[in-house]
Design an enzyme around this catalytic site. Structure first.
Site, PDB file in Angstrom:
ATOM      1  N   CYS A  83       0.884  -1.365  -0.176  1.00 37.84           N
ATOM      2  CA  CYS A  83      -0.096   0.031  -0.072  1.00 37.84           C
ATOM      3  C   CYS A  83       0.744   1.307  -0.073  1.00 37.84           C
ATOM      4  O   CYS A  83       1.701   1.320   0.728  1.00 37.84           O
ATOM      5  CB  CYS A  83      -0.974   0.052   1.077  1.00 37.84           C
ATOM      6  SG  CYS A  83      -1.866   1.545   1.505  1.00 37.84           S
ATOM      7  N   CYS A 196      -1.205   4.206  -6.351  1.00 35.90           N
ATOM      8  CA  CYS A 196      -2.292   3.324  -5.528  1.00 35.90           C
ATOM      9  C   CYS A 196      -2.359   2.256  -5.822  1.00 35.90           C
ATOM     10  O   CYS A 196      -2.485   1.858  -7.192  1.00 35.90           O
ATOM     11  CB  CYS A 196      -3.418   4.319  -5.383  1.00 35.90           C
ATOM     12  SG  CYS A 196      -4.780   3.473  -4.330  1.00 35.90           S
TER      13      CYS A 196
END
Length: 240
Positions: A83, A196
Site C-alpha cells: 500500500c 495506489c
C-alpha cells in the site's frame, strides 16, 4: 531463495494483484523457482485515509508493526508493504523488526526518473499521498518534480480508488480514471506513477509512460527473493 513477508489487506484485492505480479515477473521453469511469500492479508488495518484526511485518531502504525513482527517470526527475510499510503508508517514498521523493509515509493520514483530524467512525474494517488508529501523526498533525490491532479480530478481519483475497494471495476470507474489521466497529461506530466495499488487492479493507460508502483515492488521482491537473473521482463500487462 529468501522469503518475503507481505503486509497486505490494504485492500485485499490489491494484495492478491501484487502476488500475481510477483509470479508473472519470475523467470521460472518449476514451482521451486518462485519466491516464497508469507502474506498477512489483513483488511482490519486501521484506515489510512481516515487518520490522514478525516481526523481519525486510530493510527495504523501499531497494527502494521505487529504484522511485521509476526511475519519476521514466521521466517520472512525481508518485508514489503502492499500500500502506498501505508508507507507513511514504513519507519514504524522498520523499527519493529530486524530485517529490511522494501520501499515501494522510492522504487517507483526511481523507475519514473529513468523514463523522464529531470522531468515532471504525475502522481496518481489519494489526496493523502499529496498532503503527506510521501513522494516529495524520493522525487528530490532523483532530480524530478512530483505533480498532482487539480482538486476536482483528485476527488474523482479518490472515488475511483474507493470504488475498486468496494469491488467496482466497471466502465464508469474506468472512464473516471481515464479522465484523470488525460488531465495529468494536459498538466505536462512526462511520466505517470500509479501510486495506489487499487489503480494497478484497473491498469492505467496513458499517452505518456506509466510506472505502476505495484509492478516496481513486485520486481524488487523477485530480485531480493530469487536474485536479479530471476526477474522476467518486459513488464506484464495489468488487468484491463
Amino acid at each position: 531463495m529468501r522469503t518475503c513477508g507481505i503486509l497486505g489487506g490494504m485492500g485485499p484485492e490489491a494484495t492478491i494483484d501484487l502476488m500475481r505480479r510477483v509470479v508473472a515477473h519470475t523467470r521460472a521453469s518449476d514451482d521451486a523457482d518462485h519466491v516464497h511469500l508469507i502474506v498477512d492479508n489483513n483488511p482490519q488495518v486501521p484506515s489510512r485515509i481516515k487518520v490522514l484526511l478525516e481526523g481519525g485518531d486510530v493510527s495504523p502504525g501499531p497494527c502494521l508493526a505487529g504484522m511485521a513482527r509476526g511475519l519476521e517470526a514466521q521466517g520472512a527475510d525481508f518485508l514489503c508493504i502492499a500500500c502506498n499510503t501505508a508507507h507513511n508508517w514504513r519507519g514504524e514498521v522498520a523499527g519493529a523488526v530486524h530485517i529490511p523493509v522494501l520501499d515501494m515509493v522510492a522504487l517507483a520514483t526511481a523507475e519514473a526518473a529513468k523514463l523522464a530524467p529531470g522531468g515532471r512525474v504525475g502522481i496518481l494517488a489519494s489526496p493523502a499521498v499529496r498532503l503527506t508529501g510521501l513522494y516529495e523526498g524520493p522525487a528530490r533525490e532523483q532530480g524530478v518534480t512530483a505533480v498532482y491532479a487539480d482538486e476536482a480530478e483528485e476527488a474523482r481519483l479518490l472515488s475511483v480508488i474507493r470504488a475498486v475497494k468496494a469491488g467496482d471495476t466497471g466502465p464508469g470507474v474506468r472512464a473516471d480514471l481515464a479522465s484523470v489521466v488525460r488531465h495529468m497529461a494536459e498538466k505536462g506530466a512526462d511520466v505517470l506513477v500509479a501510486a495506489c495499488t487499487e489503480l494497478g487492479v484497473l491498469g492505467v493507460e496513458a499517452p505518456v509512460p506509466v510506472v505502476d508502483a505495484a509492478d516496481a515492488l513486485a520486481r524488487a521482491i523477485v530480485r531480493e527473493g530469487a536474485g536479479p537473473d530471476a526477474v522476467k521482463e518486459p513488464v506484464p500487462a495489468s488487468h484491463n
